[in-house]
Scaffold this active site. Structure first.
Site, mmCIF file in Angstrom:
data_model
loop_
_atom_site.group_PDB
_atom_site.id
_atom_site.type_symbol
_atom_site.label_atom_id
_atom_site.label_comp_id
_atom_site.label_asym_id
_atom_site.label_seq_id
_atom_site.Cartn_x
_atom_site.Cartn_y
_atom_site.Cartn_z
ATOM 1 N N CYS A 1 0.568 19.085 91.597
ATOM 2 C CA CYS A 1 0.447 19.973 90.426
ATOM 3 C C CYS A 1 1.360 21.189 90.542
ATOM 4 C CB CYS A 1 -1.001 20.454 90.265
ATOM 5 S SG CYS A 1 -2.142 19.146 89.737
ATOM 6 N N ARG B 1 1.254 18.862 102.403
ATOM 7 C CA ARG B 1 1.023 17.615 101.681
ATOM 8 C C ARG B 1 1.967 16.513 102.170
ATOM 9 N NH1 ARG B 1 -0.047 13.801 100.788
ATOM 10 N NH2 ARG B 1 -0.595 12.579 98.963
ATOM 11 N N THR C 1 -11.930 23.155 90.649
ATOM 12 C CA THR C 1 -12.238 21.777 90.269
ATOM 13 C C THR C 1 -13.532 21.721 89.466
ATOM 14 O OG1 THR C 1 -13.029 19.653 91.150
ATOM 15 C CG2 THR C 1 -13.236 21.544 92.577
ATOM 16 N N SER D 1 -18.459 17.056 98.282
ATOM 17 C CA SER D 1 -17.698 16.720 99.493
ATOM 18 C C SER D 1 -17.348 18.039 100.164
ATOM 19 C CB SER D 1 -16.408 15.968 99.139
ATOM 20 O OG SER D 1 -15.477 16.855 98.538
ATOM 21 N N TYR E 1 -14.397 19.081 100.708
ATOM 22 C CA TYR E 1 -13.371 19.665 99.836
ATOM 23 C C TYR E 1 -14.011 20.476 98.707
ATOM 24 C CZ TYR E 1 -10.693 19.727 95.520
ATOM 25 O OH TYR E 1 -10.142 20.117 94.348
ATOM 26 N N HIS E 2 -14.960 19.863 98.006
ATOM 27 C CA HIS E 2 -15.604 20.585 96.907
ATOM 28 C C HIS E 2 -16.383 21.801 97.414
ATOM 29 C CE1 HIS E 2 -15.034 16.573 94.918
ATOM 30 N NE2 HIS E 2 -14.698 17.355 93.917
ATOM 31 N N LYS F 1 -14.291 24.812 97.560
ATOM 32 C CA LYS F 1 -14.009 25.424 96.254
ATOM 33 C C LYS F 1 -15.202 26.273 95.788
ATOM 34 C CE LYS F 1 -9.946 23.414 95.333
ATOM 35 N NZ LYS F 1 -8.702 24.031 94.890
ATOM 36 N N GLN G 1 -10.492 22.388 87.190
ATOM 37 C CA GLN G 1 -9.685 21.312 86.646
ATOM 38 C C GLN G 1 -10.378 19.955 86.771
ATOM 39 O OE1 GLN G 1 -5.099 21.090 86.605
ATOM 40 N NE2 GLN G 1 -5.638 20.115 88.507
ATOM 41 N N VAL H 1 -6.621 14.758 87.331
ATOM 42 C CA VAL H 1 -5.312 14.743 86.668
ATOM 43 C C VAL H 1 -4.790 13.308 86.607
ATOM 44 C CG1 VAL H 1 -2.952 15.618 86.764
ATOM 45 C CG2 VAL H 1 -4.856 17.066 87.506
ATOM 46 N N VAL I 1 -13.330 -0.510 91.427
ATOM 47 C CA VAL I 1 -14.331 0.414 90.887
ATOM 48 C C VAL I 1 -15.369 0.681 91.970
ATOM 49 C CG1 VAL I 1 -16.146 0.688 89.162
ATOM 50 C CG2 VAL I 1 -13.950 -0.358 88.529
#
Lengths: 401, 401
Positions: free
Chosen positions: B12, B35, B145, B187, B189-190, B193, B216, B219, B262
């Protein structure tokens, strides 16, 4: 039980370690002496002459026959040492004091802010990750602070961690939910404790880690039954502007003939607990662990609330000390109400030691005994919450530290 | 405006940097190539052949005459370099993408959990501390997020950051308050945030730092108008199980004849935004900063919500791809509703690009062009949210990632 006490050389960790050992538990202290290092940095010492940890532990063994082991490691940095210790010792409980615990210290400079964040968030997260990776199931008992709630309660009694709220659903009807009490930290130190709370909630939900989070009030007093046995076991007494807590500071100031330094109006209401009750609460939390599958258990570890000005006036009446109002270094409301729910520790058997003259005199006696060790220059709080900053010209909000 | 883009070499950050430059702003990219290093670690590459940053910047200059500067530094570690950069450049805005951004990556091992926490909390806090210490007043625009809200909404439309709730006061009457929407990360990661959000709130309140936090959605898409000008400017296309996002992964899988994977039932509803809208939202946030004294401004940066199974079926209809239901590695609800408020970016002028066949074909064209670069072995998600742990045998809750 097998118990690890992370930060077991500090002001609360040391008496808690002794108390748990005295209760017959097997205790290992983990510490990196960060608190003693801060004394060196700040050029101040505990008013009481605390012994080196080795001397403390040898004295405890000599006096009681009880053995407390020690492992020096930095919980925030030495992840693999911590993991190895948890995996091999397989503790039933881990009491987590391994955090930088002074709000003024956390606000001294950008270094102190960053150290507090890295240390506290790193220590808590390393602990949680190590518990999961070890595959063991210890009960994590964390020392939090009443400050996570903030002090703008809008007339609502502060519950024990969780708050029932109603919100309006899409269909216009009220939906009721129980949520973590909205965080409202008053310093970078308090911020880290609110971030810890999210980490505990996550690891509890995702990995089933059993956690008790103790939201502790301001601790007063110095000695517990165990630390009072012998001078080599004596606990810290901090009187300086960073690590000293308000009630001990007032008593100390009165003892040496220094005016009682009240920040702002003194209208701030805060929650308090005596050091002997603090160690008793640890015992109660450890010996009554949550069940597997329980959400994070939160206790308000406090016994009474007082306005700071009322405490200053009480000490002034008892001692004749003058009161000196000084600029408040903190960015906080000048006055607040505070009503706190604390049933859960009472239900487990806590019998609160509340403020009374005898105990205040006891603190005064300690202060008088070691008065020659006092450096008067260290009494003022020199940390400042805000500095000249273009956006910082708003009035302080109702939120407080 | 003078704009720093932290993490400006990423998926991004790169198109946002070009878009801001194209709009006439003066842009400096800050990146430590974390990254690209993760690609090396995971032994995977962007499907598209992304050029080195130096080549990218030279091509941009050659094609447009516009100059984007670059400073290599680690925002989470190189505090003094960051402080010096902010103090000397005095940016009007700092767009903060400098965080580890993949939930599966954050759950791969204890190292990945600890890296994500140290990097993300460290980067955000270093940025806030540096802004205060510099004495400058940049507008901090943070990429958050939608996942901070969790996906158990109890029939309440997800508001933009703040939620009005009623609680029962001491006098039995309802007290209404607006609170940060209760965090519910899915998670590590979350989790970071949600911890960031507390840091923004604190520094905003105590120091007046102006912040816009963009929550966000997922994406989709690859190219923006600017990255499509020349192959040297091409954006990343991640299809692997850690960094690939769901819609791009489906299209990629269809293109190479791989079944659409899925996770679980596919009943999970998620919020989405096209990469071109994402960079447009950054422009809107930067060019419409909050006032001094405003609380943290929160926008839901998403344009539509879809159930994952509906997306898989759409791609399947368009391409004939099969659908393969695989075990869900995540600890989340098998299905959820999701209604999201997103008025604030629309009010600033966002005209949403919504899911349509032409754009999906465009992704398919990119995938087809570079199909030889695909390593099919990297498609499955191999991270697991939970492991054998005595306390982890509860059913997953309604909370989800």
């Amino acid at each position: 039980m097998r118990i690890l006490v992370l930060g077991g050389d500090g002001f609360c960790g040391w008496p808690a370690s002794l108390h748990l050992s005295e209760r017959g538990h097997d205790v290992i202290i983990v510490d990196n002496f960060a608190r003693r290092a801060a004394d060196v940095e700040l050029e101040v010492s505990s008013l009481t002459p605390i012994a080196p940890l080795g001397t403390r532990l040898a004295a405890w063994r000599e006096l009681t026959g009880r053995e407390i082991a020690f492992r020096r490691l930095n919980v925030a940095e030495d992840y693999h040492d911590l993991l190895e210790l948890i995996s091999s010792y397989r503790p039933d409980a881990i009491v987590h004091y391994a955090e930088q615990r002074a709000a003024p210290y956390s606000m001294k400079s950008s270094w102190h802010k960053r150290y507090t964040v890295a240390n506290n968030i790193g220590a808590t997260h390393n602990l949680l990750a190590a518990v999961v990776e070890s595959g063991t199931d210890p009960h994590v008992v964390h020392l939090g602070t009443m400050g996570v709630y903030g002090y703008g309660t809008a007339g609502v009694r502060v519950p024990e961690g969780y708050l029932t709220v109603k919100m309006t659903g899409d269909d216009g009807r009220d939906v009721e939910q129980e949520i973590l009490y909205p965080a409202n930290p008053g310093s970078v130190y308090h911020l880290t404790k609110t971030q810890d709370a999210l980490a505990f909630a996550y690891y509890n939900r995702n990995d089933g880690v059993r956690v008790t989070d103790l939201h502790q009030g301001i601790v007063w007093g110095t000695d517990t039954r165990e630390t009072a046995i012998d001078e080599r076991l004596i606990n810290r007494f901090d009187y300086d502007g960073d690590y000293g807590t308000v009630l001990n500071r007032f008593v100390m100031q009165a003892t040496i003939g220094h005016p009682l330094t009240v920040h702002g109006t003194g209208g701030q209401t805060r929650a308090f607990i005596h050091i002997r009750d603090s160690v008793r609460c640890i015992e109660l939390a450890v010996e009554n662990p949550p069940e597997r599958g329980d959400r994070v258990r939160i206790f308000n570890q406090m016994t009474e609330s007082h306005r700071l000005i009322d405490l200053a006036e009480l000490i002034s009446r008892l001692t004749g000390a003058e009161i000196s109002f000084v600029d408040n270094p903190r960015n906080e409301a000048s006055a607040n109400e505070l009503a706190v729910e604390n049933r859960r520790l009472l239900d487990l058997g806590l019998e609160p030691i509340t403020l009374e003259e005898g105990l205040l005199r006891e603190i005064g006696d300690v202060a008088a005994k070691y008065v020659d060790r006092c450096d008067r220059d260290k009494i003022p709080c020199r940390s400042r919450w805000t500095r000249a900053h273009p956006g910082a010209d708003r009035p302080a909000t109702v939120y407080a530290t």
